[in-house]
Structure formats: structure tokens, C-alpha cells
Scaffold this motif. Structure first.
Motif, PDB file in Angstrom:
ATOM      1  N   PRO A 135       0.828  -1.207   0.000  1.00  0.00           N
ATOM      2  CA  PRO A 135       0.000   0.000   0.000  1.00  0.00           C
ATOM      3  C   PRO A 135       0.865   1.261   0.000  1.00  0.00           C
ATOM      4  CG  PRO A 135      -0.082  -1.069   2.147  1.00  0.00           C
ATOM      5  CD  PRO A 135       0.710  -1.957   1.247  1.00  0.00           C
ATOM      6  N   HIS A 136       0.460   2.227  -0.816  1.00  0.00           N
ATOM      7  CA  HIS A 136       1.162   3.504  -0.967  1.00  0.00           C
ATOM      8  C   HIS A 136       0.152   4.639  -0.916  1.00  0.00           C
ATOM      9  CE1 HIS A 136       4.481   1.094  -2.486  1.00  0.00           C
ATOM     10  NE2 HIS A 136       5.229   2.175  -2.633  1.00  0.00           N
ATOM     11  N   ARG A 137       0.672   5.845  -0.681  1.00  0.00           N
ATOM     12  CA  ARG A 137      -0.102   7.088  -0.806  1.00  0.00           C
ATOM     13  C   ARG A 137       0.737   8.090  -1.578  1.00  0.00           C
ATOM     14  NH1 ARG A 137      -3.550   8.818   3.380  1.00  0.00           N
ATOM     15  NH2 ARG A 137      -4.172  10.449   1.922  1.00  0.00           N
ATOM     16  N   ALA A 138       0.074   8.899  -2.365  1.00  0.00           N
ATOM     17  CA  ALA A 138       0.743  10.007  -3.040  1.00  0.00           C
ATOM     18  C   ALA A 138       0.978  11.112  -2.014  1.00  0.00           C
ATOM     19  CB  ALA A 138      -0.117  10.522  -4.189  1.00  0.00           C
ATOM     20  N   MET A 139       2.107  11.808  -2.147  1.00  0.00           N
ATOM     21  CA  MET A 139       2.448  12.895  -1.229  1.00  0.00           C
ATOM     22  C   MET A 139       3.061  14.034  -2.042  1.00  0.00           C
ATOM     23  SD  MET A 139       4.038  10.915   2.078  1.00  0.00           S
ATOM     24  CE  MET A 139       3.458  12.142   3.267  1.00  0.00           C
ATOM     25  N   ARG A 140       2.906  15.247  -1.527  1.00  0.00           N
ATOM     26  CA  ARG A 140       3.496  16.409  -2.196  1.00  0.00           C
ATOM     27  C   ARG A 140       3.835  17.477  -1.176  1.00  0.00           C
ATOM     28  NH1 ARG A 140      -2.129  17.585  -5.024  1.00  0.00           N
ATOM     29  NH2 ARG A 140      -3.279  18.202  -3.186  1.00  0.00           N
ATOM     30  N   THR A 141       4.701  18.373  -1.600  1.00  0.00           N
ATOM     31  CA  THR A 141       4.950  19.590  -0.841  1.00  0.00           C
ATOM     32  C   THR A 141       4.103  20.666  -1.496  1.00  0.00           C
ATOM     33  OG1 THR A 141       6.817  20.204  -2.226  1.00  0.00           O
ATOM     34  CG2 THR A 141       7.313  18.972  -0.200  1.00  0.00           C
ATOM     35  N   TYR A 142       3.929  21.748  -0.802  1.00  0.00           N
ATOM     36  CA  TYR A 142       3.116  22.838  -1.321  1.00  0.00           C
ATOM     37  C   TYR A 142       3.992  23.819  -2.064  1.00  0.00           C
ATOM     38  CZ  TYR A 142      -0.262  21.006   1.935  1.00  0.00           C
ATOM     39  OH  TYR A 142      -1.112  20.179   2.600  1.00  0.00           O
ATOM     40  N   ASP A 143       3.427  24.444  -3.089  1.00  0.00           N
ATOM     41  CA  ASP A 143       4.183  25.480  -3.783  1.00  0.00           C
ATOM     42  C   ASP A 143       4.039  26.803  -3.028  1.00  0.00           C
ATOM     43  OD1 ASP A 143       1.849  26.868  -4.631  1.00  0.00           O
ATOM     44  OD2 ASP A 143       1.720  25.656  -6.424  1.00  0.00           O
ATOM     45  N   ARG A 144       4.816  27.760  -3.417  1.00  0.00           N
ATOM     46  CA  ARG A 144       4.840  29.053  -2.710  1.00  0.00           C
ATOM     47  C   ARG A 144       3.497  29.778  -2.752  1.00  0.00           C
ATOM     48  NH1 ARG A 144       9.984  31.066  -5.695  1.00  0.00           N
ATOM     49  NH2 ARG A 144      11.214  29.254  -5.303  1.00  0.00           N
ATOM     50  N   GLU A 145       2.704  29.501  -3.771  1.00  0.00           N
ATOM     51  CA  GLU A 145       1.425  30.220  -3.901  1.00  0.00           C
ATOM     52  C   GLU A 145       0.377  29.755  -2.907  1.00  0.00           C
ATOM     53  OE1 GLU A 145       0.434  29.603  -7.965  1.00  0.00           O
ATOM     54  OE2 GLU A 145       2.227  30.626  -8.662  1.00  0.00           O
ATOM     55  N   THR A 146       0.478  28.498  -2.430  1.00  0.00           N
ATOM     56  CA  THR A 146      -0.556  27.981  -1.540  1.00  0.00           C
ATOM     57  C   THR A 146      -0.090  27.838  -0.099  1.00  0.00           C
ATOM     58  OG1 THR A 146       0.028  25.708  -2.064  1.00  0.00           O
ATOM     59  CG2 THR A 146      -1.718  26.736  -3.384  1.00  0.00           C
ATOM     60  N   ALA A 147       1.175  27.676   0.116  1.00  0.00           N
ATOM     61  CA  ALA A 147       1.699  27.527   1.477  1.00  0.00           C
ATOM     62  C   ALA A 147       3.215  27.562   1.399  1.00  0.00           C
ATOM     63  CB  ALA A 147       1.233  26.212   2.086  1.00  0.00           C
ATOM     64  N   SER A 148       3.848  27.534   2.529  1.00  0.00           N
ATOM     65  CA  SER A 148       5.299  27.551   2.537  1.00  0.00           C
ATOM     66  C   SER A 148       5.821  26.141   2.325  1.00  0.00           C
ATOM     67  CB  SER A 148       5.831  28.107   3.855  1.00  0.00           C
ATOM     68  OG  SER A 148       5.466  27.273   4.919  1.00  0.00           O
ATOM     69  N   LEU A 149       6.957  26.041   1.665  1.00  0.00           N
ATOM     70  CA  LEU A 149       7.594  24.757   1.438  1.00  0.00           C
ATOM     71  C   LEU A 149       8.435  24.434   2.656  1.00  0.00           C
ATOM     72  CD1 LEU A 149       8.111  22.549  -0.688  1.00  0.00           C
ATOM     73  CD2 LEU A 149      10.084  23.885  -1.413  1.00  0.00           C
ATOM     74  N   THR A 150       8.177  23.313   3.269  1.00  0.00           N
ATOM     75  CA  THR A 150       8.894  22.914   4.470  1.00  0.00           C
ATOM     76  C   THR A 150       9.813  21.766   4.161  1.00  0.00           C
ATOM     77  OG1 THR A 150       6.922  23.478   5.723  1.00  0.00           O
ATOM     78  CG2 THR A 150       8.590  22.179   6.852  1.00  0.00           C
TER      79      THR A 150
END
Length: 151
Positions: A135-150
């Protein structure tokens, strides 16, 4: 753990050692079919390795897609897990991508590894799915327009 993180060309000696490590981790340990482990993306990916005392103990690859950078095939040798190798490789890979102007990152994580990636600034989205029999899940970081990249 003090590992040296390097970018290596496909099919170089160090990259071939990384492919061997991926076979060990994914095919032998996790029973991923060999036919699913290597793919055409290995030819165009940017490959990273973690080297300790001359041995490749970790690897991952980056794929440049129009919408994001995809991090994949993250593997660490069994005897080096829990020592910060994967974290160091991911930080180095993301920093490399940022120097090339990229700030959106995507990966698919084994479901039991979600908290590790969450600590690196990734958020899961979408339903769970099977990949390589796990089992897997897709994951992403946020771009600068929607939130800060951590990271």
C-alpha cells in the motif's frame, strides 16, 4: 551518520551499486517484482547516492516532470536505516532541484513510511493504492502560492 551525498550518472560504477542496493531492498526484502523495479526513467533520472566508508548505503532518484519534481526509489541499506541517511539524501536532492528553479515535489510513499515524509514537509493526498504489492499514498509539498515549502 556522516554520509557523503553525490549525484551520479546512470550506469556509472556508483549508480550501478545504487541499482544493486535497490534490488536488495525492493526485490529481495520487500518482494517487489524485478520487472517493476527498474524502468526507462532510470535513463533520464538524476541519481543520488549516499556513501559511507566507500560503500553506497543509500540511493534515490529525481524525475523532472512539467508539474513537479518526483522523488523516487528511496532506499537505504538495512544496517544504515534510522541514522538519517534518507533524510540527508532527500534534503540534498530537494536543494539541488531548488537551485534549478523547482519548488514542487511529489512522491509515492509506502503507507507505513508516511510519518517520515510528513516530517520532511510532505502531505498525503488521494486514496491509498497498491504499488509493487504494497500500500502507498501520493504525497506532495506545497508550492509558494498555496503555502510555505517545508523541508
Amino acid at each position: 551518520m556522516n554520509a557523503t551525498i553525490l549525484i551520479v550518472p546512470p550506469f556509472s560504477t556508483l549508480c550501478n551499486a545504487a541499482f544493486g542496493l535497490r534490488r536488495e531492498v525492493f526485490v529481495r526484502e520487500q518482494n517487489v517484482p524485478q520487472a517493476e523495479e527498474n524502468d526507462a526513467d532510470d535513463l533520464t533520472a538524476t541519481h543520488f547516492v549516499a556513501v559511507v566508508d566507500g560503500d553506497v548505503v543509500g540511493t534515490l532518484r529525481l524525475l523532472e516532470k512539467p508539474e513537479h519534481i518526483k522523488i523516487g526509489r528511496v532506499a537505504v541499506h538495512l544496517s544504515f536505516r534510522g541514522q538519517g541517511i534518507a533524510k540527508a539524501m532527500i534534503h540534498a536532492a530537494m536543494q539541488h532541484a531548488r537551485t534549478m528553479g523547482h519548488d514542487r515535489f511529489y512522491l509515492t510513499a509506502q503507507s507505513d513510511k508516511l510519518s517520515f515524509y510528513e516530517r520532511l514537509g510532505f502531505a498525503a493526498f488521494g486514496p491509498e493504492f497498491q504499488d509493487g504489492g504494497m500500500p502507498h499514498r501520493a504525497m506532495r509539498t506545497y508550492d509558494r502560492e498555496t503555502a510555505s515549502l517545508t523541508s
